[in-house]
Enzyme design. Structure first.
Site, PDB file in Angstrom:
ATOM      1  N   ARG A 279      10.159   8.497   6.709  1.00  0.00           N
ATOM      2  CA  ARG A 279       9.546   8.572   8.039  1.00  0.00           C
ATOM      3  C   ARG A 279      10.533   8.094   9.095  1.00  0.00           C
ATOM      4  O   ARG A 279      11.187   7.070   8.922  1.00  0.00           O
ATOM      5  CB  ARG A 279       8.273   7.711   8.081  1.00  0.00           C
ATOM      6  N   ARG A 294       8.151  -1.862   7.201  1.00  0.00           N
ATOM      7  CA  ARG A 294       8.295  -0.554   7.832  1.00  0.00           C
ATOM      8  C   ARG A 294       9.719  -0.038   7.646  1.00  0.00           C
ATOM      9  O   ARG A 294      10.629  -0.407   8.376  1.00  0.00           O
ATOM     10  CB  ARG A 294       7.940  -0.663   9.324  1.00  0.00           C
ATOM     11  N   GLU A 366      -1.957  -3.148   6.099  1.00  0.00           N
ATOM     12  CA  GLU A 366      -2.332  -1.909   5.411  1.00  0.00           C
ATOM     13  C   GLU A 366      -1.428  -1.649   4.203  1.00  0.00           C
ATOM     14  O   GLU A 366      -0.203  -1.693   4.314  1.00  0.00           O
ATOM     15  CB  GLU A 366      -2.207  -0.747   6.402  1.00  0.00           C
ATOM     16  N   SER A 369      -4.315   3.942   2.619  1.00  0.00           N
ATOM     17  CA  SER A 369      -5.177   4.602   3.573  1.00  0.00           C
ATOM     18  C   SER A 369      -5.821   5.760   2.841  1.00  0.00           C
ATOM     19  O   SER A 369      -5.124   6.622   2.318  1.00  0.00           O
ATOM     20  CB  SER A 369      -4.329   5.085   4.750  1.00  0.00           C
ATOM     21  N   ARG A 408       5.121  -2.288  -0.129  1.00  0.00           N
ATOM     22  CA  ARG A 408       4.207  -3.291   0.420  1.00  0.00           C
ATOM     23  C   ARG A 408       3.489  -4.050  -0.693  1.00  0.00           C
ATOM     24  O   ARG A 408       3.137  -5.221  -0.522  1.00  0.00           O
ATOM     25  CB  ARG A 408       3.194  -2.638   1.371  1.00  0.00           C
TER      26      ARG A 408
END
Length: 441
Positions: A279, A294, A366, A369, A408
């Site tokens: 990303r 991130r 998070e 999801s 994560r």
RNA sequence: GGAGGAGUGGCCGAGUGGCCUAUGGCGGCGGACUUGAAAUCCGUUGAGCUCGCAAGGGCUCCAGGGGUUCGAAUCCCUUCUCCUCCGCCA
């Protein structure tokens, strides 16, 4: 993508549903309201002209090609032909604009989705376990990882730049152990079929799942330079064949059945895959700059399901539970929140985020999801199913969820299992995957 | 990277400018025959859009896109995919 006919016939209702997401979403409908009637008129005219042309041409076949009548008719047909071509060009243009406008409209939130403008309005659904308590000030994973010599941010930056990192020794092994544990759980206990897909996909695939055309800025794009010199006969540059690095395995897994009509008996279809994810994180400057949270490249195990409309919403509950099972197996404290209408992803009708507790940040973050897309993706990707031969094909419903984001998860393990001396206990379920290692020190 | 070949309905495969509304076969579905089945025979068989209250019309689709022509599965251009051989490579 919404169903054009439904949008046109229920314009105000659709507008109201989109308004729950915010003003911008509501406005995305305006071009459609303008274009749809034009398309309708054009199509009807075009169809009538084509019918006339087809009939006249059929008569031509029976005439003597040398006769005067043949020549006269050919002249008059030329005019009809020109008119047809002009209408076809107009229709094509409107069709393209309409298609583009439709691709920009987000999905309608399910009625049950709570109202709200942002993340702050999300609703906590449940908590699992207890926050671990420490008799010392817990460190974050950056301190732990660097001290233990298992995460190297500086060398990640040297190799590739900001938001890249290197895992080393037990850190690298932990990443591998986590993905193995997750895949084993989902294939053995939850009935998912394991897939190992490409990490580069074409634009059609990204349109299918909804990343394109709206979110191109979030993607890494690859344009092979070997195509640079190719030109068409008119010396125009040939359209470049572009590939994109996948931002999630959702893209290849969902597009596996693009342009297919599935056998109803095969449903539900459940796929899981480990893939790296890429990303660009455009627009996130200054956010989560510290640590693994991130990154431009991260690892994830993804769950994707194809469901009948009738079972899809229930499948979201099951899917979320299956993602939670990973955290339960690892003994990690987390909570589940339901996203409000304003925070819902573009294609989702309904979405649960699973947030794991990070003592080093003193916050829930998070880690998964889980979304139900209704027929939004399936209509874009033309994924349908048929129960009995002769039935009309129906659009399937798609769902997906992270099961889980591996980086994560590694962060959560380090932070929740840390000890006063900076060592980290290996969660019981992970020990076999770590070759019997019980303590990282 | 080089040189060739090929893409037609669920599958195989015919079709070289109008008689294609795509031959034929296989498979699927329905029916006849049969105690039942097989065999045989008959029928049927895709998707999308559009007009219509309906019955029923109509339009588009022969890998994708563009073009030539009154008319294209068929001719031209282009992209993609697959196959064969050579080269290179893990």
């Amino acid at each position: 993508m919404l169903d054009l006919r439904y949008v046109v016939e229920n314009l105000e209702e659709v507008r109201a549903a989109l308004a729950r997401r915010g003003p911008t979403s509501k406005q995305s409908l305006d071009p459609i309201a303008a274009l749809a009637p034009r398309r309708s008129v054009l199509m009807q005219r075009l169809q009538a002209v084509r019918e006339e042309k087809n009939e006249a041409n059929a008569a031509m076949a029976k005439l003597d090609k040398q006769s005067d009548e043949f020549k006269a008719r050919r002249e008059s047909l030329k005019r009809i032909s020109d008119e047809t071509k002009q209408l076809e060009a107009e229709e094509r243009q409107v069709q393209v604009e309409l298609e583009h406008a439709l691709l920009m409209v987000p999905n309608l939130p399910a009625a049950s989705v709570p109202d709200g403008k942002s993340e702050a309005d999300n609703v906590e659904v449940r908590k699992h376990g207890e926050k671990p308590s420490f008799a010392f000030a817990p460190k974050d994973h950056v301190d732990l990882g660097m001290t233990l010599g298992i995460i190297d941010f500086d060398r990640g930056a040297k190799l590739s730049g900001a938001r890249f990192s290197v895992l080393k020794g037990h850190g690298a092994h932990l990443e591998r152990a986590l993905l193995m544990l997750m895949l084993d759980l989902h294939t053995r206990e939850h009935g998912y079929t394991e897939i190992w897909p490409p990490a580069l996909v074409n634009d059609e695939s990204l349109r299918g799942t909804g990343q394109l055309p709206k979110f191109a800025a979030d993607l890494f794009r690859i344009a092979p330079d070997w195509q640079e010199g190719i030109t068409t006969a008119d010396k125009e540059p040939a359209p470049r064949r572009e590939l994109y690095l996948i931002p999630t395995a959702e893209v290849p897994l969902t597009n596996l059945h693009r342009d297919e009509i599935l056998d109803g008996d095969a449903l539900p279809i459940k796929y899981t895959a480990y893939t790296p994810c890429f990303r660009s994180e455009a627009g996130s400057y200054g956010k989560d700059t510290r640590g693994l949270i991130r990154q431009h490249q991260f690892d994830k195990v993804e769950l994707v399901r194809f469901e009948r409309p009738a079972t899809a919403e229930a499948a979201l509950q099951e899917l979320t539970g299956q993602a939670e099972a990973v955290l339960q197996l690892l003994g990690l404290h987390y909570r589940v929140v339901e996203l409000c209408a304003g925070d819902l992803g573009n294609g989702a009708k309904r979405c649960y985020d699973i947030e794991v507790w990070l003592p080093g940040q003193n916050a829930y973050r998070e880690i998964s999801s889980c979304s139900w897309f209704g027929d939004f993706q399936a209509r874009r990707a033309r994924i349908r199913f048929r129960d009995k031969p002769g039935d009309k094909p129906q659009v399937v419903h798609t769902l997906n969820g992270s099961g889980l984001a591996i980086g994560r998860t590694l962060v959560a393990v380090l932070e929740q299992y840390q000890q006063a001396d900076g060592s980290v206990r290996v969660p019981k379920a992970l020990i076999p995957y770590m070759g019997g290692l019980e303590l990282i020190k």
